[in-house]
Write a protein that holds these residues in place. Structure first.
Motif, PDB file in Angstrom:
ATOM      1  N   GLU A 148       0.830  -1.212   0.000  1.00 33.62           N
ATOM      2  CA  GLU A 148       0.000   0.000   0.000  1.00 33.62           C
ATOM      3  C   GLU A 148       0.861   1.257   0.000  1.00 33.62           C
ATOM      4  OE1 GLU A 148      -3.901  -1.801   2.282  1.00 33.62           O
ATOM      5  OE2 GLU A 148      -2.266  -0.958   3.477  1.00 33.62           O
ATOM      6  N   LEU A 149       1.916   1.259   0.812  1.00 32.52           N
ATOM      7  CA  LEU A 149       2.779   2.430   0.854  1.00 32.52           C
ATOM      8  C   LEU A 149       3.513   2.622  -0.466  1.00 32.52           C
ATOM      9  CD1 LEU A 149       3.856   4.842   2.385  1.00 32.52           C
ATOM     10  CD2 LEU A 149       5.626   3.350   3.350  1.00 32.52           C
ATOM     11  N   SER A 150       3.932   1.537  -1.092  1.00 31.97           N
ATOM     12  CA  SER A 150       4.621   1.676  -2.380  1.00 31.97           C
ATOM     13  C   SER A 150       3.687   2.264  -3.436  1.00 31.97           C
ATOM     14  CB  SER A 150       5.196   0.342  -2.839  1.00 31.97           C
ATOM     15  OG  SER A 150       4.199  -0.512  -3.316  1.00 31.97           O
ATOM     16  N   THR A 151       2.415   1.907  -3.378  1.00 28.63           N
ATOM     17  CA  THR A 151       1.440   2.486  -4.301  1.00 28.63           C
ATOM     18  C   THR A 151       1.305   3.974  -4.050  1.00 28.63           C
ATOM     19  OG1 THR A 151       0.204   0.428  -4.493  1.00 28.63           O
ATOM     20  CG2 THR A 151      -0.976   2.446  -5.037  1.00 28.63           C
ATOM     21  N   TYR A 152       1.189   4.362  -2.785  1.00 28.71           N
ATOM     22  CA  TYR A 152       1.056   5.776  -2.448  1.00 28.71           C
ATOM     23  C   TYR A 152       2.288   6.563  -2.903  1.00 28.71           C
ATOM     24  CZ  TYR A 152       1.088  10.108   0.072  1.00 28.71           C
ATOM     25  OH  TYR A 152       1.181  11.433   0.361  1.00 28.71           O
ATOM     26  N   LEU A 153       3.474   6.029  -2.626  1.00 32.32           N
ATOM     27  CA  LEU A 153       4.715   6.725  -2.972  1.00 32.32           C
ATOM     28  C   LEU A 153       5.103   6.552  -4.437  1.00 32.32           C
ATOM     29  CD1 LEU A 153       6.909   5.834   0.142  1.00 32.32           C
ATOM     30  CD2 LEU A 153       5.716   8.000  -0.336  1.00 32.32           C
ATOM     31  N   GLN A 154       4.442   5.630  -5.114  1.00 31.97           N
ATOM     32  CA  GLN A 154       4.715   5.306  -6.511  1.00 31.97           C
ATOM     33  C   GLN A 154       6.172   4.861  -6.698  1.00 31.97           C
ATOM     34  OE1 GLN A 154       3.331   8.544  -8.958  1.00 31.97           O
ATOM     35  NE2 GLN A 154       1.275   8.389  -8.157  1.00 31.97           N
ATOM     36  N   ILE A 155       6.571   3.941  -5.823  1.00 30.95           N
ATOM     37  CA  ILE A 155       7.893   3.328  -5.893  1.00 30.95           C
ATOM     38  C   ILE A 155       7.718   1.821  -5.754  1.00 30.95           C
ATOM     39  CG2 ILE A 155       9.095   5.340  -4.939  1.00 30.95           C
ATOM     40  CD1 ILE A 155       9.271   3.771  -2.268  1.00 30.95           C
ATOM     41  N   PRO A 156       8.690   1.032  -6.192  1.00 27.17           N
ATOM     42  CA  PRO A 156       8.584  -0.419  -6.033  1.00 27.17           C
ATOM     43  C   PRO A 156       8.628  -0.840  -4.561  1.00 27.17           C
ATOM     44  CG  PRO A 156      10.225   0.137  -7.688  1.00 27.17           C
ATOM     45  CD  PRO A 156       9.847   1.413  -7.002  1.00 27.17           C
ATOM     46  N   VAL A 157       7.942  -1.910  -4.231  1.00 30.49           N
ATOM     47  CA  VAL A 157       7.964  -2.472  -2.877  1.00 30.49           C
ATOM     48  C   VAL A 157       9.398  -2.793  -2.477  1.00 30.49           C
ATOM     49  CG1 VAL A 157       7.230  -4.419  -1.439  1.00 30.49           C
ATOM     50  CG2 VAL A 157       5.638  -3.411  -3.050  1.00 30.49           C
ATOM     51  N   ARG A 158      10.137  -3.311  -3.417  1.00 28.97           N
ATOM     52  CA  ARG A 158      11.516  -3.697  -3.147  1.00 28.97           C
ATOM     53  C   ARG A 158      12.340  -2.510  -2.614  1.00 28.97           C
ATOM     54  NH1 ARG A 158      15.031  -6.312  -7.836  1.00 28.97           N
ATOM     55  NH2 ARG A 158      14.061  -8.263  -7.258  1.00 28.97           N
ATOM     56  N   THR A 159      12.036  -1.308  -3.074  1.00 24.56           N
ATOM     57  CA  THR A 159      12.747  -0.125  -2.578  1.00 24.56           C
ATOM     58  C   THR A 159      12.473   0.099  -1.104  1.00 24.56           C
ATOM     59  OG1 THR A 159      12.722   0.893  -4.771  1.00 24.56           O
ATOM     60  CG2 THR A 159      13.069   2.366  -2.899  1.00 24.56           C
ATOM     61  N   LEU A 160      11.237  -0.117  -0.666  1.00 25.21           N
ATOM     62  CA  LEU A 160      10.923   0.019   0.760  1.00 25.21           C
ATOM     63  C   LEU A 160      11.724  -0.971   1.583  1.00 25.21           C
ATOM     64  CD1 LEU A 160       7.057   0.497   0.664  1.00 25.21           C
ATOM     65  CD2 LEU A 160       8.776   2.215   1.252  1.00 25.21           C
ATOM     66  N   TYR A 161      11.831  -2.205   1.131  1.00 26.51           N
ATOM     67  CA  TYR A 161      12.624  -3.203   1.849  1.00 26.51           C
ATOM     68  C   TYR A 161      14.109  -2.832   1.838  1.00 26.51           C
ATOM     69  CZ  TYR A 161       8.572  -6.253   2.289  1.00 26.51           C
ATOM     70  OH  TYR A 161       7.352  -6.773   2.625  1.00 26.51           O
ATOM     71  N   TYR A 162      14.576  -2.311   0.734  1.00 25.07           N
ATOM     72  CA  TYR A 162      15.967  -1.858   0.631  1.00 25.07           C
ATOM     73  C   TYR A 162      16.230  -0.740   1.638  1.00 25.07           C
ATOM     74  CZ  TYR A 162      20.133   0.258  -1.465  1.00 25.07           C
ATOM     75  OH  TYR A 162      21.365   0.791  -1.680  1.00 25.07           O
ATOM     76  N   TRP A 163      15.339   0.261   1.652  1.00 28.77           N
ATOM     77  CA  TRP A 163      15.489   1.361   2.606  1.00 28.77           C
ATOM     78  C   TRP A 163      15.454   0.853   4.035  1.00 28.77           C
ATOM     79  CZ3 TRP A 163      11.468   5.298   0.343  1.00 28.77           C
ATOM     80  CH2 TRP A 163      12.000   5.927  -0.781  1.00 28.77           C
ATOM     81  N   ASN A 164      14.538  -0.069   4.333  1.00 27.64           N
ATOM     82  CA  ASN A 164      14.413  -0.597   5.685  1.00 27.64           C
ATOM     83  C   ASN A 164      15.713  -1.272   6.122  1.00 27.64           C
ATOM     84  OD1 ASN A 164      13.021  -1.275   8.109  1.00 27.64           O
ATOM     85  ND2 ASN A 164      12.734  -3.327   7.306  1.00 27.64           N
ATOM     86  N   GLY A 165      16.354  -1.996   5.223  1.00 31.31           N
ATOM     87  CA  GLY A 165      17.613  -2.651   5.535  1.00 31.31           C
ATOM     88  C   GLY A 165      18.756  -1.681   5.774  1.00 31.31           C
ATOM     89  N   ARG A 166      18.610  -0.471   5.269  1.00 25.24           N
ATOM     90  CA  ARG A 166      19.641   0.558   5.426  1.00 25.24           C
ATOM     91  C   ARG A 166      19.230   1.639   6.434  1.00 25.24           C
ATOM     92  NH1 ARG A 166      23.296   1.425   0.887  1.00 25.24           N
ATOM     93  NH2 ARG A 166      23.105   3.607   1.494  1.00 25.24           N
TER      94      ARG A 166
END
Length: 84
Positions: free
Chosen positions: A36-54
């Motif tokens: 849902e957040l990736s849809t709102y931000l219009q970014i891939p889900v994978r980017t959220l996981y990448y950011w979370n890991g960093r």
């Protein structure tokens, strides 16, 4: 904060996901899935996981093995971006 994850497609076109796109921050649900957040931000889900890991991006909360993004954390993160 660029990642090499941008080639992944956006999540599926469910009704709830479509309703999130283009919403104001204050109108978001109290808790959002990564999809849902990736849809709102219009970014891939994978980017959220990448950011979370960093330790970048909005701060999620864990419910067991599931991540959820509280609206207040998304708002705080977004406001921090506006100050740059």
């Amino acid at each position: 904060m660029s990642s090499n994850c941008d080639e992944e497609d956006y999540p599926g076109d469910t009704d709830r996901h479509e309703r999130l796109a283009g919403r104001r921050l204050d109108d978001l649900p109290e808790l959002m899935t990564p999809e849902e957040l990736s849809t709102y931000l219009q970014i891939p889900v994978r980017t959220l996981y990448y950011w979370n890991g960093r330790d970048e991006g909005p701060v999620p909360e864990k419910f067991g093995k599931h991540l959820r993004y509280p609206k207040e954390n998304v708002i705080a993160w977004r406001r921090g971006l506006d100050r740059r």
